[in-house]
Enzyme design. Structure first.
Site, PDB file in Angstrom:
ATOM      1  N   ASP A   1      45.734  37.671  33.970  1.00  0.00           N
ATOM      2  CA  ASP A   1      45.023  37.571  35.244  1.00  0.00           C
ATOM      3  C   ASP A   1      45.937  37.698  36.455  1.00  0.00           C
ATOM      4  OD1 ASP A   1      42.373  37.285  34.291  1.00  0.00           O
ATOM      5  OD2 ASP A   1      42.786  35.201  33.757  1.00  0.00           O
TER       6      ASP A   1
ATOM      7  N   ASP B   1      37.573  41.266  31.187  1.00  0.00           N
ATOM      8  CA  ASP B   1      38.035  40.851  32.510  1.00  0.00           C
ATOM      9  C   ASP B   1      39.246  41.668  32.969  1.00  0.00           C
ATOM     10  OD1 ASP B   1      36.918  38.833  30.772  1.00  0.00           O
ATOM     11  OD2 ASP B   1      37.296  37.302  32.292  1.00  0.00           O
TER      12      ASP B   1
END
Length: 380
Positions: A87, A148
């Site tokens: 991330d 994601d």
């Protein structure tokens, strides 16, 4: 209506800065944020909101705050604190790259490039993917990718454009291709995760971590696919990426409930008390706006997507936003984080707040967020 929503978001963002200083919001189950250190995957969205507020208002208060945040992100990257995951784009695009895009900060540019180098540490050349979580060879996560990550690889595309280093671009494209092949299903829905053999790269199975079950469609994951593949198209011009984004968008729109705001999973039984995920709908809306920007006038699907944006954003503003509640810290109610795990099943989600504001500014002010660089002359 849009203007009222933007002004409300700006007021609340300023209010949060004035009350909590340079602390960052974390998810709770108490209809408020827990304000603390820069040690999660979500802080970039808050800094991104601050930059959006600066672009909208021109108020130096927001610019100064956004620049002050850079020290925290630099210290965290130097210490490699809680960064053993993919991330990195979520953290450093709306913070460091935003500072470069909006203010021309060389400090922000260099930090974003250093963050791209850190993200490349997730690259597994034998498997041809960026590992989502944990160290290389981890028994559970060593071969795991997740949808994601499509929103994190823009950091690598951008780093290639800045440096000319093909390794960034090759890793991003290879990961996008693998995600398109294995995370997208034949009915245009998505797996949340997919597992490969860490050594051979052989595909094993799809699954989920936060969805209803392995074969279900987690709504936020579907939203990441819409926006992520559209951004890969923007960077590469690879038409299959745009078509994949459109496929994911059609599925999302077709499976929305009557008020056009998603439940937390498209396969969960919809009954009284079933959590929504307003954040998934905000992300999907930004993705739709990105797709729309690449479609020609007169394209029937362009109007379909515009209608979907209008319907969802109207519902979010009228029924989910905290307009009229001046003391609230969040912008959007009824977001969900990890429903099965009991973490934030019905609360404010800082990423939901960010994408909600990004969508409003995309719609009204031609301010598209911080997932790609704009013309340098726009920097203030």
């Amino acid at each position: 209506m849009w203007q009222q929503a933007i002004e409300d978001a700006v007021r609340k963002t300023r209010q949060n800065i004035e009350q909590f200083g340079l602390r960052f919001p974390h998810i709770t189950t108490e209809n408020r944020y827990d304000w603390g250190e820069n040690n999660d995957w979500i802080e970039g969205f808050y800094t991104g909101m601050i930059w959006l507020c600066y672009e909208y208002t021109g108020d130096a208060f927001f610019k100064e705050t956004g620049l002050k945040h850079l020290d925290s992100y630099r210290e965290r990257l130097s210490a490699k604190r809680e960064l053993d995951h993919h991330d990195i784009g979520f953290l450093y695009l709306p913070s460091a790259l935003a500072a470069w895009i909006v203010s021309g900060s060389d400090k922000g540019r260099q930090l974003a490039l250093d963050a791209a180098d850190h993200l490349m540490m997730r690259w597994r050349p034998d498997g041809g993917f960026l590992q989502a979580w944990g160290p290389a060879g981890h028994p559970e996560n060593g071969g795991r990718i997740i949808i994601d990550c499509m929103m994190n690889i823009p950091l690598l595309y951008w780093a290639y454009e800045q440096s000319g280093n093909e390794a960034y671009r090759e890793a991003a494209i290879c990961h996008a291709d693998k995600s398109r092949r294995y995370l997208m299903r034949g009915d245009d829905s998505t797996y949340h995760t997919f597992y490969f053999d860490p050594e051979s790269g052989k595909p094993i199975r799809g699954g989920t971590h936060q969805g209803f079950h392995d074969g279900s469609t987690w709504t936020r994951g579907q939203a990441w696919a819409i926006y992520g593949f559209a951004l890969s198209y923007r960077y590469t011009g690879n038409k299959p990426y745009l078509e994949t984004a459109k496929r994911a968008a059609r599925f999302f729109i077709a499976h929305l409930p009557e008020d056009e705001v998603a439940y937390w999973d498209f396969d969960v039984p919809a009954q009284p008390g079933t959590p929504r995920d307003s954040s998934a709908s905000a992300i999907a809306t930004c993705g739709l706006l990105e797709i729309i920007s690449h479609l020609r006038e007169g394209d029937d699907e362009k109007q379909t997507f515009k209608n979907a944006v209008e319907g969802t954003m109207s519902s979010l503003v009228k029924h989910y936003a905290t307009i009229g509640k001046p003391d609230e810290e969040g912008l959007l109610q009824h977001g969900s984080y990890y429903v099965r795990g009991g973490l934030g099943p019905d609360d404010y989600m800082i990423w939901g707040d960010y994408y909600y504001l990004e969508a409003l500014l995309r719609m009204t002010s031609n301010i598209p967020g911080y997932w790609y660089e704009r013309v340098r002359e726009q920097a203030r």
